[in-house]
Design an enzyme around this catalytic site. Structure first.
Site, PDB file in Angstrom:
ATOM      1  N   LYS A  28      48.677  33.077  33.657  1.00  0.00           N
ATOM      2  CA  LYS A  28      49.676  33.835  34.424  1.00  0.00           C
ATOM      3  C   LYS A  28      49.867  33.231  35.806  1.00  0.00           C
ATOM      4  O   LYS A  28      51.000  33.038  36.258  1.00  0.00           O
ATOM      5  CB  LYS A  28      49.220  35.296  34.510  1.00  0.00           C
ATOM      6  N   GLY A 101      52.107  41.852  41.392  1.00  0.00           N
ATOM      7  CA  GLY A 101      51.722  41.594  42.776  1.00  0.00           C
ATOM      8  C   GLY A 101      51.782  40.113  43.089  1.00  0.00           C
ATOM      9  O   GLY A 101      52.223  39.702  44.166  1.00  0.00           O
ATOM     10  N   ARG A 129      51.328  49.297  46.088  1.00  0.00           N
ATOM     11  CA  ARG A 129      50.346  48.287  46.526  1.00  0.00           C
ATOM     12  C   ARG A 129      50.667  47.748  47.924  1.00  0.00           C
ATOM     13  O   ARG A 129      51.829  47.652  48.313  1.00  0.00           O
ATOM     14  CB  ARG A 129      50.279  47.162  45.486  1.00  0.00           C
ATOM     15  N   SER A 174      41.848  36.500  48.960  1.00  0.00           N
ATOM     16  CA  SER A 174      42.991  36.667  48.057  1.00  0.00           C
ATOM     17  C   SER A 174      43.800  35.384  47.919  1.00  0.00           C
ATOM     18  O   SER A 174      44.342  34.871  48.893  1.00  0.00           O
ATOM     19  CB  SER A 174      43.890  37.788  48.590  1.00  0.00           C
ATOM     20  N   GLN A 176      46.556  35.271  46.403  1.00  0.00           N
ATOM     21  CA  GLN A 176      47.964  35.628  46.603  1.00  0.00           C
ATOM     22  C   GLN A 176      48.341  35.480  48.070  1.00  0.00           C
ATOM     23  O   GLN A 176      49.406  34.960  48.397  1.00  0.00           O
ATOM     24  CB  GLN A 176      48.219  37.062  46.141  1.00  0.00           C
ATOM     25  N   ASP A 326      39.809  39.463  38.170  1.00  0.00           N
ATOM     26  CA  ASP A 326      40.538  40.233  37.153  1.00  0.00           C
ATOM     27  C   ASP A 326      39.655  40.630  35.971  1.00  0.00           C
ATOM     28  O   ASP A 326      40.112  41.335  35.070  1.00  0.00           O
ATOM     29  CB  ASP A 326      41.733  39.424  36.645  1.00  0.00           C
ATOM     30  N   LYS A 353      44.434  46.753  43.063  1.00  0.00           N
ATOM     31  CA  LYS A 353      45.051  45.998  41.965  1.00  0.00           C
ATOM     32  C   LYS A 353      46.133  46.857  41.296  1.00  0.00           C
ATOM     33  O   LYS A 353      46.598  47.825  41.885  1.00  0.00           O
ATOM     34  CB  LYS A 353      43.968  45.555  40.973  1.00  0.00           C
ATOM     35  N   ARG A 357      41.002  49.842  40.166  1.00  0.00           N
ATOM     36  CA  ARG A 357      40.247  49.448  38.967  1.00  0.00           C
ATOM     37  C   ARG A 357      38.795  49.911  38.998  1.00  0.00           C
ATOM     38  O   ARG A 357      38.168  49.982  37.946  1.00  0.00           O
ATOM     39  CB  ARG A 357      40.316  47.934  38.765  1.00  0.00           C
ATOM     40  N   ARG A 402      45.066  45.360  32.252  1.00  0.00           N
ATOM     41  CA  ARG A 402      43.675  44.988  31.996  1.00  0.00           C
ATOM     42  C   ARG A 402      42.813  46.209  31.678  1.00  0.00           C
ATOM     43  O   ARG A 402      41.820  46.106  30.968  1.00  0.00           O
ATOM     44  CB  ARG A 402      43.115  44.185  33.163  1.00  0.00           C
TER      45      ARG A 402
HETATM   46  C1  S3P Z   1      46.313  35.867  41.467  1.00  0.00           C
HETATM   47  C2  S3P Z   1      45.347  36.209  42.333  1.00  0.00           C
HETATM   48  C3  S3P Z   1      44.472  37.380  42.179  1.00  0.00           C
HETATM   49  C4  S3P Z   1      44.549  38.012  40.792  1.00  0.00           C
HETATM   50  C5  S3P Z   1      45.939  38.024  40.246  1.00  0.00           C
HETATM   51  C6  S3P Z   1      46.534  36.622  40.218  1.00  0.00           C
HETATM   52  C7  S3P Z   1      47.136  34.676  41.740  1.00  0.00           C
HETATM   53  O1  S3P Z   1      44.850  38.326  43.152  1.00  0.00           O
HETATM   54  O2  S3P Z   1      44.048  39.315  40.820  1.00  0.00           O
HETATM   55  O3  S3P Z   1      45.960  38.538  38.919  1.00  0.00           O
HETATM   56  O4  S3P Z   1      47.827  34.194  40.819  1.00  0.00           O
HETATM   57  O5  S3P Z   1      47.100  34.182  42.873  1.00  0.00           O
HETATM   58  P1  S3P Z   1      44.235  38.249  44.633  1.00  0.00           P
HETATM   59  O6  S3P Z   1      44.245  36.838  45.012  1.00  0.00           O
HETATM   60  O7  S3P Z   1      45.127  39.064  45.501  1.00  0.00           O
HETATM   61  O8  S3P Z   1      42.851  38.788  44.499  1.00  0.00           O
END
Ligand code: S3P
Length: 456
Positions: A28, A101, A129, A174, A176, A326, A353, A357, A402
């Site tokens: 993903k 997210g 979120r 994170s 992200q 995750d 999340k 969770r 999940r």
């Molecule tokens: C992800 C980072 C993770 C993960 C998400 C995918 C990504 O989140 O939980 O499913 O692709 O960068 P965080 O980095 O915010 O923990």
């Protein structure tokens, strides 16, 4: 429970051994990034093995809205014709990121340093979120965000006309957040730096290099510093997406707890920033064997053989959390079958999340006869070992793919069947989950047919 929910639910029945090959879908994280970087490049990007799930489809539609051409070829490969760094057009409607997210945070990062305005929204889970964790650093580039209280979606982001590069020390472990800042840095002049105290998944850095951006990573006393040189000429690439280790986690863990199982997951990612679950399972005594280690599309992959195992509870080290963030719900399910206690600490990020969770996992385990204790950023599961897990509960999925998959796996190995109230959300990351698990020997059925027959 309403009729509609009963219809959309799924029940997992105690099942015989799982056997065969689990060809789980594409990663993903890498799929989102391939579409976004393809859209920011010049020329064509061809993606093999893209995850065709709800989350990723939303990102594909968003890239079209910003002016890129995104099409699925008849051979299943996806073709992206990009607009070049800084070339996003202003979308003429709201960008809906669904449940994702990752999608919304990465896209906001990419758009923040371009002179366009866009409004973002998502489903009920995504709208709850926190987004300030990305809009605050993006404001330092010169972007301006107006959202609901707490920085929640729907949110409008006015991109910077004359962006400035930034040096950002991320307060969140994170990927992200890191990736949103690095993507913003692409369309800003000069060098953008991100410092992360603990290493998070590095797919953005790897893919930036593949598309021709200059990125350096260095270990510092206070963590890892990543630097990107802005305004590169990115060139379209051929990308092969490896199978998602976070999706593989479900058949892998189901096989470990379902007696007599022996399955293989081919071509699963072995990126060291994603392997925390597998290290923990080995610590617990799991019979896992990796073979044919190789590199696909810049990412290490291997074939993984899993045989059901007698497991012991462990203390999962907090610094492992980013590499398995995750996987906690399914690991907590595995822990319920282990001998002794399993302790998870440093997992506060799980509270923000797709659902909370820690709470969703704790309530789901309790509903199935497992004793847990929880705190703000920790969870302890009392493994039932030889006594077995009673099961028999109905678990609220809370719009969290999940959670839904983790508790269906629990039902395959518990004494009584386990139901999930709404399994449609599984499509977010793992389309075909029920069909794949059924092929391996899992007994899954719609909540309203009660036959225990295999089906999707
Ligand atoms: C992800 C980072 C993770 C993960 C998400 C995918 C990504 O989140 O939980 O499913 O692709 O960068 P965080 O980095 O915010 O923990």
């Amino acid at each position: 429970m309403s009729d509609q929910n009963v219809q959309n639910g799924l029940t997992a029945w105690p099942s015989g051994p799982l056997r065969g090959e689990a060809r789980v879908p594409g990663d993903k994280s890498i799929s989102h990034r391939a579409l976004i970087l393809g859209a920011l490049s010049v020329g064509e990007t061809v993606i093999s093995g893209l995850l065709e799930s709800g989350d990723v489809q939303h990102t594909g539609r968003a890239m079209r809205a910003f002016g890129a051409a995104v099409e699925r070829g008849r051979d299943g490969r996806w073709h992206v014709h990009g607009v070049g760094t800084g070339g996003f057009a202003e979308p003429d409607d709201v960008i809906d990121c669904g449940n994702s997210g990752t999608g919304v945070r990465l896209i906001m990062g990419a758009a923040a340093t371009q002179p366009i305005t866009a409004t973002y929204t998502g489903d009920r889970s995504l709208r709850s979120r926190p987004m300030a964790r990305v809009t605050e650093p993006l404001a330092r580039f010169g972007a301006h965000a107006v959202g609901r209280a707490g920085g929640r979606l729907p949110l409008t982001l006015v991109g910077a006309n004359d962006p400035l590069p930034i040096a950002f020390e991320s307060p969140h472990p994170s990927a992200q957040v890191k990736s949103a800042v690095l993507l913003a840095g692409l369309s800003a002049p000069g060098r953008t730096h991100v410092i992360e105290a603990v290493a998070t998944r590095d797919h953005t850095e790897r893919m930036f290099r593949g598309f021709g951006a200059e990125v350096t990573t260095s270990e510092k006393a206070d963590g890892r510093e990543i630097t990107v040189v802005g305004q590169p000429e990115l060139t379209g690439q051929a990308i092969t997406v490896p199978r998602d280790p976070s999706s593989a986690a479900f058949p892998v863990c189901a096989a470990l707890i379902t007696e007599g199982s022996d399955i293989v997951v081919p071509g699963v990612s072995r990126n060291p920033t994603r392997t925390g679950l597998y290290e923990t399972l080995l610590d617990m005594g799991a019979d896992l064997t990796f073979s044919r280690e190789r590199v696909t599309g810049g990412e290490p992959v291997a074939d993984l053989r899993v045989r059901s195992s007698r497991l012991s509870g462990v203390d999962v080290p907090p610094d492992r959390a980013p590499s398995m963030i995750d996987e906690y719900p399914i690991l907590a399910v595995v822990a319920a079958f282990a001998e002794g206690r399993t302790t998870f600490r440093g997992i506060g990020e799980l509270r923000v999340k797709e659902s909370d969770r820690i709470d969703a996992t704790a309530r789901g385990l309790e509903a199935n006869g497992v004793t847990v204790e929880e705190g703000r950023d920790w969870l302890v599961v009392d493994g039932r070992g030889g006594d077995g897990v009673p099961g028999g509960g109905t678990v609220a999925a809370r719009l969290d793919h999940r959670i839904a998959m983790a508790f269906l796996c629990l039902g395959l190995a518990s004494r009584a069947p386990v139901s999930v109230d709404d399994a449609r959300v599984i499509d977010t990351s793992f389309p075909g989950f029920a069909a794949l698990m059924s092929q391996l020997g899992a007994r899954l059925a719609g909540n309203n047919d009660g036959t225990g027959a295999a089906g999707d």
